[in-house]
Design a protein around this motif. Structure first.
Motif, PDB file in Angstrom:
ATOM      1  N   LYS A 117      37.919  43.164  29.046  1.00 20.89           N
ATOM      2  CA  LYS A 117      37.350  43.231  30.453  1.00 20.89           C
ATOM      3  C   LYS A 117      35.823  43.881  30.664  1.00 20.89           C
ATOM      4  CE  LYS A 117      37.725  44.988  35.074  1.00 20.89           C
ATOM      5  NZ  LYS A 117      38.723  45.835  36.092  1.00 20.89           N
ATOM      6  N   ARG A 118      35.691  44.825  29.970  1.00 19.84           N
ATOM      7  CA  ARG A 118      34.208  45.342  29.856  1.00 19.84           C
ATOM      8  C   ARG A 118      33.198  44.624  29.145  1.00 19.84           C
ATOM      9  NH1 ARG A 118      34.527  48.574  34.137  1.00 19.84           N
ATOM     10  NH2 ARG A 118      36.000  50.130  34.119  1.00 19.84           N
ATOM     11  N   ALA A 119      33.743  43.985  28.169  1.00 15.24           N
ATOM     12  CA  ALA A 119      33.023  42.915  27.104  1.00 15.24           C
ATOM     13  C   ALA A 119      32.596  41.874  28.340  1.00 15.24           C
ATOM     14  CB  ALA A 119      33.858  42.652  26.186  1.00 15.24           C
ATOM     15  N   THR A 143      28.532  38.761  31.764  1.00 16.72           N
ATOM     16  CA  THR A 143      28.137  38.165  33.009  1.00 16.72           C
ATOM     17  C   THR A 143      26.985  38.852  33.593  1.00 16.72           C
ATOM     18  OG1 THR A 143      30.080  39.002  33.963  1.00 16.72           O
ATOM     19  CG2 THR A 143      30.156  36.864  33.084  1.00 16.72           C
ATOM     20  N   ALA A 144      26.696  40.025  33.246  1.00 20.25           N
ATOM     21  CA  ALA A 144      25.643  40.540  34.100  1.00 20.25           C
ATOM     22  C   ALA A 144      24.461  40.002  33.926  1.00 20.25           C
ATOM     23  CB  ALA A 144      25.522  42.253  33.362  1.00 20.25           C
ATOM     24  N   PRO A 145      23.596  40.235  35.234  1.00 20.04           N
ATOM     25  CA  PRO A 145      22.390  39.447  35.407  1.00 20.04           C
ATOM     26  C   PRO A 145      21.487  39.876  34.160  1.00 20.04           C
ATOM     27  CG  PRO A 145      23.012  40.402  37.434  1.00 20.04           C
ATOM     28  CD  PRO A 145      23.966  41.033  36.425  1.00 20.04           C
ATOM     29  N   ASN A 146      20.689  38.985  33.637  1.00 25.39           N
ATOM     30  CA  ASN A 146      19.701  39.378  32.510  1.00 25.39           C
ATOM     31  C   ASN A 146      18.512  39.922  33.004  1.00 25.39           C
ATOM     32  OD1 ASN A 146      18.767  38.586  29.790  1.00 25.39           O
ATOM     33  ND2 ASN A 146      17.254  37.602  30.726  1.00 25.39           N
ATOM     34  N   ASP A 147      18.181  39.920  34.260  1.00 22.86           N
ATOM     35  CA  ASP A 147      16.617  40.424  34.920  1.00 22.86           C
ATOM     36  C   ASP A 147      17.274  42.094  35.348  1.00 22.86           C
ATOM     37  OD1 ASP A 147      18.396  39.795  36.964  1.00 22.86           O
ATOM     38  OD2 ASP A 147      16.498  38.953  38.033  1.00 22.86           O
ATOM     39  N   ASP A 148      18.499  42.481  35.328  1.00 22.10           N
ATOM     40  CA  ASP A 148      19.017  43.626  35.704  1.00 22.10           C
ATOM     41  C   ASP A 148      19.403  44.771  34.500  1.00 22.10           C
ATOM     42  OD1 ASP A 148      19.965  45.809  37.110  1.00 22.10           O
ATOM     43  OD2 ASP A 148      21.231  44.701  38.472  1.00 22.10           O
ATOM     44  N   LYS A 149      18.300  45.356  34.351  1.00 26.13           N
ATOM     45  CA  LYS A 149      18.465  46.369  33.025  1.00 26.13           C
ATOM     46  C   LYS A 149      19.488  47.429  33.221  1.00 26.13           C
ATOM     47  CE  LYS A 149      14.003  45.738  30.992  1.00 26.13           C
ATOM     48  NZ  LYS A 149      12.647  46.300  30.033  1.00 26.13           N
ATOM     49  N   GLU A 150      19.598  48.041  34.605  1.00 28.20           N
ATOM     50  CA  GLU A 150      20.410  48.960  34.677  1.00 28.20           C
ATOM     51  C   GLU A 150      21.822  48.393  34.897  1.00 28.20           C
ATOM     52  OE1 GLU A 150      19.970  52.234  35.270  1.00 28.20           O
ATOM     53  OE2 GLU A 150      17.872  51.764  34.855  1.00 28.20           O
ATOM     54  N   GLN A 187      20.376  39.793  25.284  1.00 32.17           N
ATOM     55  CA  GLN A 187      21.805  39.872  25.959  1.00 32.17           C
ATOM     56  C   GLN A 187      22.993  39.005  25.482  1.00 32.17           C
ATOM     57  OE1 GLN A 187      21.613  38.460  30.018  1.00 32.17           O
ATOM     58  NE2 GLN A 187      23.568  39.204  30.458  1.00 32.17           N
ATOM     59  N   ASN A 188      22.325  37.819  24.994  1.00 32.55           N
ATOM     60  CA  ASN A 188      23.650  36.882  24.400  1.00 32.55           C
ATOM     61  C   ASN A 188      24.066  37.383  22.982  1.00 32.55           C
ATOM     62  OD1 ASN A 188      23.616  34.984  26.420  1.00 32.55           O
ATOM     63  ND2 ASN A 188      22.120  33.513  25.213  1.00 32.55           N
ATOM     64  N   ARG A 189      23.305  38.218  22.215  1.00 36.51           N
ATOM     65  CA  ARG A 189      23.554  38.821  21.137  1.00 36.51           C
ATOM     66  C   ARG A 189      24.575  39.837  21.365  1.00 36.51           C
ATOM     67  NH1 ARG A 189      19.118  41.788  17.400  1.00 36.51           N
ATOM     68  NH2 ARG A 189      19.586  43.373  18.805  1.00 36.51           N
ATOM     69  N   SER A 190      24.010  40.754  22.265  1.00 34.89           N
ATOM     70  CA  SER A 190      24.927  41.622  22.543  1.00 34.89           C
ATOM     71  C   SER A 190      26.268  41.394  23.171  1.00 34.89           C
ATOM     72  CB  SER A 190      24.297  42.633  23.581  1.00 34.89           C
ATOM     73  OG  SER A 190      24.913  43.941  23.937  1.00 34.89           O
ATOM     74  N   ALA A 191      26.446  40.391  24.132  1.00 35.71           N
ATOM     75  CA  ALA A 191      27.579  40.168  24.341  1.00 35.71           C
ATOM     76  C   ALA A 191      28.699  39.546  23.584  1.00 35.71           C
ATOM     77  CB  ALA A 191      27.525  39.030  25.691  1.00 35.71           C
ATOM     78  N   MET A 211      31.704  46.677  14.823  1.00 42.63           N
ATOM     79  CA  MET A 211      30.932  47.655  15.391  1.00 42.63           C
ATOM     80  C   MET A 211      29.710  47.970  14.775  1.00 42.63           C
ATOM     81  SD  MET A 211      30.681  49.313  18.388  1.00 42.63           S
ATOM     82  CE  MET A 211      32.343  49.505  19.207  1.00 42.63           C
ATOM     83  N   THR A 212      30.061  48.353  13.464  1.00 40.54           N
ATOM     84  CA  THR A 212      28.846  48.657  12.769  1.00 40.54           C
ATOM     85  C   THR A 212      27.542  47.736  12.814  1.00 40.54           C
ATOM     86  OG1 THR A 212      30.158  49.864  11.284  1.00 40.54           O
ATOM     87  CG2 THR A 212      27.991  49.381  10.559  1.00 40.54           C
ATOM     88  N   THR A 213      28.079  46.317  12.612  1.00 47.06           N
ATOM     89  CA  THR A 213      27.093  45.263  12.767  1.00 47.06           C
ATOM     90  C   THR A 213      26.452  45.269  13.997  1.00 47.06           C
ATOM     91  OG1 THR A 213      28.587  43.896  11.128  1.00 47.06           O
ATOM     92  CG2 THR A 213      26.882  42.695  12.653  1.00 47.06           C
ATOM     93  N   HIS A 214      27.031  45.405  15.097  1.00 46.88           N
ATOM     94  CA  HIS A 214      26.532  45.484  16.473  1.00 46.88           C
ATOM     95  C   HIS A 214      25.763  46.604  16.474  1.00 46.88           C
ATOM     96  CE1 HIS A 214      26.248  45.336  20.617  1.00 46.88           C
ATOM     97  NE2 HIS A 214      26.701  46.436  20.914  1.00 46.88           N
ATOM     98  N   LEU A 215      25.650  47.511  16.092  1.00 45.48           N
ATOM     99  CA  LEU A 215      24.981  48.905  16.536  1.00 45.48           C
ATOM    100  C   LEU A 215      23.715  48.731  15.494  1.00 45.48           C
ATOM    101  CD1 LEU A 215      27.490  51.645  16.826  1.00 45.48           C
ATOM    102  CD2 LEU A 215      26.154  50.621  18.595  1.00 45.48           C
ATOM    103  N   LEU A 216      23.830  48.066  14.286  1.00 48.59           N
ATOM    104  CA  LEU A 216      22.806  48.009  13.278  1.00 48.59           C
ATOM    105  C   LEU A 216      21.677  46.922  13.967  1.00 48.59           C
ATOM    106  CD1 LEU A 216      24.506  47.347   9.925  1.00 48.59           C
ATOM    107  CD2 LEU A 216      22.856  49.040  10.370  1.00 48.59           C
TER     108      LEU A 216
END
Length: 260
Positions: free
Chosen positions: A131-133, A138-145, A192-196, A218-223
């Motif tokens: 759910k968190r993923a 779906t978070a707005p790309n222009d809303d950094k917070e 954002q797409n990469r992170s998601a 997880m390691t790949t993501h944080l790298l």
């Protein structure tokens, strides 16, 4: 309670959620709210502070990450601990440590957490991680917070699912120190797409109870964040951590190895 006691700091250098977080910490530290006390409802808190509920919720969730407050479904927010003075520094981390050093430690912690979560998480926790993923995706790309909030919530859910309290405390000590670089890492739709996508990879392996896959993904993501920070700091490529990584193949619906 008088209205003045709820006034936020005029410090314009901080984003609004951090100012709200500071005020709530101050109220708890002063004894206004004690461990076990129920906080006012979100609408009431937002009204007293004259802020939007979205910013308030972000602040509450950050305090939750630090173990200061907790949410009980259907009942609201409660104070979990009044020991707020050093909650950002569960470990006495060197304030002069580089961001690269901090992220290297974070990689070690979260890779282990993901591995343990694959073994220990219950079905409800796995659903929460998925759910968190989705929320981050779906978070707005222009809303950094909002991007930062949903990112932190995803990673915190994975760490909690490790069922290792000490590991969770160590993770909490790193979160505030890396918040600036994490916020600044957002800015393009591609990032954002990469992170998601990488969050989804981690969730994929966790759902399948794949301990090794969860650790490596997880390691790949944080790298990705690590290499961005190392590039800005002009760290020589030969001194940076690298890894053979998984890449998600949407056509085959499963990750495959990609060698760098």
């Amino acid at each position: 309670m008088d209205d003045e006691s709820w006034s936020l700091s005029p410090d314009t250098r901080k984003p609004l959620p951090e100012l709200i977080e500071d005020k709530l910490r101050q109220l708890i530290e002063s004894g206004r709210f004690k461990a076990g006390d129920r906080l006012p409802t979100e609408p009431e808190l937002a009204q007293r502070m004259a802020v939007a509920r979205s910013s308030l919720r972000t602040a509450l969730q950050r305090l939750q990450l630090q173990g200061i407050v907790e949410v009980m479904r259907g009942r609201g927010w409660y104070v979990r601990s009044t020991d707020v003075g050093d909650r950002d520094d569960v470990l006495l981390l060197d304030n002069h440590a580089s961001e690269s050093d901090l992220i290297e430690v974070r990689i070690a912690l979260e890779a282990t957490a993901a591995s343990l979560a694959a073994l220990r998480a219950d079905d409800g926790e796995l659903d929460e991680i998925a759910k968190r993923a989705k929320e981050h995706q779906t978070a707005p790309n222009d809303d950094k917070e909002e991007l930062l909030r949903t990112d932190e919530e995803f990673h915190a859910a994975v760490v909690r699912a490790s069922h290792n309290e000490l590991l969770e405390q160590l993770y909490r000590s790193l979160v505030p120190k890396l918040r600036g670089s994490r916020r600044n890492s957002y800015g393009t739709h591609e990032l954002q797409n990469r992170s998601a996508s990488e969050h989804n990879q981690v969730a994929w392996f966790l759902k399948r109870r794949d301990e090794g896959g969860a650790r490596v993904s997880m390691t790949t993501h944080l790298l990705g964040l690590y290499n961005d920070v190392a590039s800005h700091a002009a760290t020589p490529a030969a001194e940076r951590a690298t890894l053979n990584t998984y890449v998600y193949d949407s056509e085959e619906d499963e990750p495959r190895w990609h060698r760098h």
